[in-house]
Design an enzyme around this catalytic site. Structure first.
Site, mmCIF file in Angstrom:
data_model
loop_
_atom_site.group_PDB
_atom_site.id
_atom_site.type_symbol
_atom_site.label_atom_id
_atom_site.label_comp_id
_atom_site.label_asym_id
_atom_site.label_seq_id
_atom_site.Cartn_x
_atom_site.Cartn_y
_atom_site.Cartn_z
ATOM 1 N N LYS A 82 0.858 -1.118 0.048
ATOM 2 C CA LYS A 82 0.172 0.131 0.079
ATOM 3 C C LYS A 82 0.603 1.511 -0.074
ATOM 4 C CE LYS A 82 -3.584 -2.694 2.487
ATOM 5 N NZ LYS A 82 -4.436 -2.715 3.735
ATOM 6 N N GLN A 125 -4.160 -1.602 9.988
ATOM 7 C CA GLN A 125 -3.965 -2.878 9.265
ATOM 8 C C GLN A 125 -4.582 -4.001 10.348
ATOM 9 O OE1 GLN A 125 -2.985 -3.303 6.206
ATOM 10 N NE2 GLN A 125 -3.150 -5.470 6.404
ATOM 11 N N ASP A 148 -10.502 3.090 4.474
ATOM 12 C CA ASP A 148 -10.887 1.519 4.400
ATOM 13 C C ASP A 148 -12.267 1.335 4.210
ATOM 14 O OD1 ASP A 148 -8.592 -0.124 4.294
ATOM 15 O OD2 ASP A 148 -8.091 0.048 6.245
#
Length: 389
Positions: A82, A125, A148
């Site tokens: 990412k 994460q 997200d």
């Protein structure tokens, strides 16, 4: 047998299937194969161009923050992927790492500190260590920086989006074909919603390959908050008839003594009705070729590492690709299908959060608007290449 029983099948059986699956290589010239890498590159290139334009006009680049707890190798790899994508797009990044022994309160405090550090997007994460309350941590991220799309408010807003979204669609311009194109799930609504990236990635792949869902039967296998549930909502908002299968959907297997011979395989029955079949169950080789309706479009979200040839690790999806490609009209490979789209849509979500923040505030002054709420979202859409009202 239910899906949970399937997941407990012997490792030798899984390995046997993976050996039959082969090396996972696909023919790049096969027009039935959806090239997720190519679509992802186009999205990243678009994001990069918008950022370059903003920087050329005196704006700072977007800033994306990462928070990771512990040192799981897979999580470290995903964060590195990412960050590399962010660098390609011209974004700045900041990473905070905590010890695996950190308590929930420590992680929440770190999220809030990073959140307030002049960034545009923040992702935690996952998975977090089991002793940490994941929902509390995700709820600590500001809604407008939740790139997200996991914040409870964003998920709730996504569930309620349908009526406004369809209203925009009904009022949109006709495409050259005479059909009304659906707007993308982003700034076109002016609601500031970030949907989960993998779910958005699936929709983008279908759009890129001209797969319309209106009036179609869409079957989603999996109901997680990350993929299955938001994906079902997105398909519903696109006027599909949606069926969701999950761990409690019965299925049978040869040798299963808990079911009689005439017990229906509800999972297979549902899959055979699908014009579009999307599988996100985390179960290697779950879907057989004879479960797929001829001509169906198949998106395999699964990414499973199992024992392959010579006992070496192999990657496979939830769909038996070698069987499914004989039946499907379009299908994603694993790897190279949905996976690259997740990272690309993270970049686009971050861009949208950036455009909704200080950059949009500055732009609103040049557009003669007194408040950010008065920004002409259609102008932003045109800048991003979205040609609709």
């Amino acid at each position: 047998m239910r899906l949970v029983s399937y997941l407990r099948r012997s490792s030798s059986s899984i390995a046997s299937w993976c050996r039959a699956f082969g090396d996972g290589a696909v023919d790049p010239h096969d027009t039935r194969i959806i090239d997720g890498r190519a679509v992802a590159r186009r999205i990243e290139a678009h994001v990069k161009r918008v950022i370059e334009d903003a920087v050329a006009n005196g704006k700072r680049p977007p800033r994306l923050g990462f928070l990771m707890v512990g040192d799981r190798p897979d999580s470290s790899k995903y964060v590195a992927l990412k960050k590399a994508a962010a660098a390609r797009c011209g974004m700045e990044t900041r990473e905070v790492r905590l010890e695996a022994s950190s308590e929930t309160e420590d992680v929440v405090a770190a999220v809030r500190a990073l959140d307030s550090d002049n960034i545009d997007g923040l992702l935690v994460q996952l998975p977090l260590p089991p002793h940490i309350n994941t929902q509390r941590v995700l709820a600590a991220v500001s809604v407008d920086k939740d790139v997200d799309g996991f914040h409870p408010q964003n998920l709730g807003a996504l569930a309620r989006l349908g009526e406004a979204y369809r209203r925009i669609h009904r009022g949109g311009d006709l495409a050259p074909s005479g059909e009304k194109p659906y707007p993308p799930f982003d700034l076109g609504q002016g609601l500031g919603i970030n949907a989960p990236c993998t779910a958005l990635g699936c929709i983008e792949l279908l759009d890129a390959y001209g797969v319309a869902m209106q009036g179609k039967n869409v079957v989603v296998v999996g109901r997680s908050n990350i993929v299955g549930l938001p994906l079902a909502l997105l398909c519903l908002h696109r006027d599909a008839t949606v069926t969701v299968c999950h761990v409690m959907t019965p299925q049978d297997r040869p040798g299963d003594q808990s079911k009689s011979d005439d017990s229906p395989n509800k999972l297979a029955e549902a899959c055979r009705t699908a014009d579009v079949l999307i599988v996100a169950a985390g179960a290697p080789g779950l879907i057989h070729g004879d479960w797929i309706k001829p001509g169906a479009v198949v998106l395999d979200v699964g990414f499973n590492v199992v024992a392959g040839k010579d006992g070496k690790p192999a990657v496979c999806g939830d769909v038996r690709f070698d069987e499914a490609i004989k039946v499907a009209s379009l299908i994603t490979p694993v790897p190279g299908g949905v996976g690259p789209m997740t990272v690309a849509l993270l970049m686009r979500n971050t861009l949208f959060s950036y455009l909704r923040s200080d950059v949009v505030s500055s732009a609103s002054r040049s557009w003669g608007a007194a408040e950010v709420s008065s920004v002409n979202w259609a102008d932003i859409d045109l800048m991003l290449g979205h040609k609709y009202k």
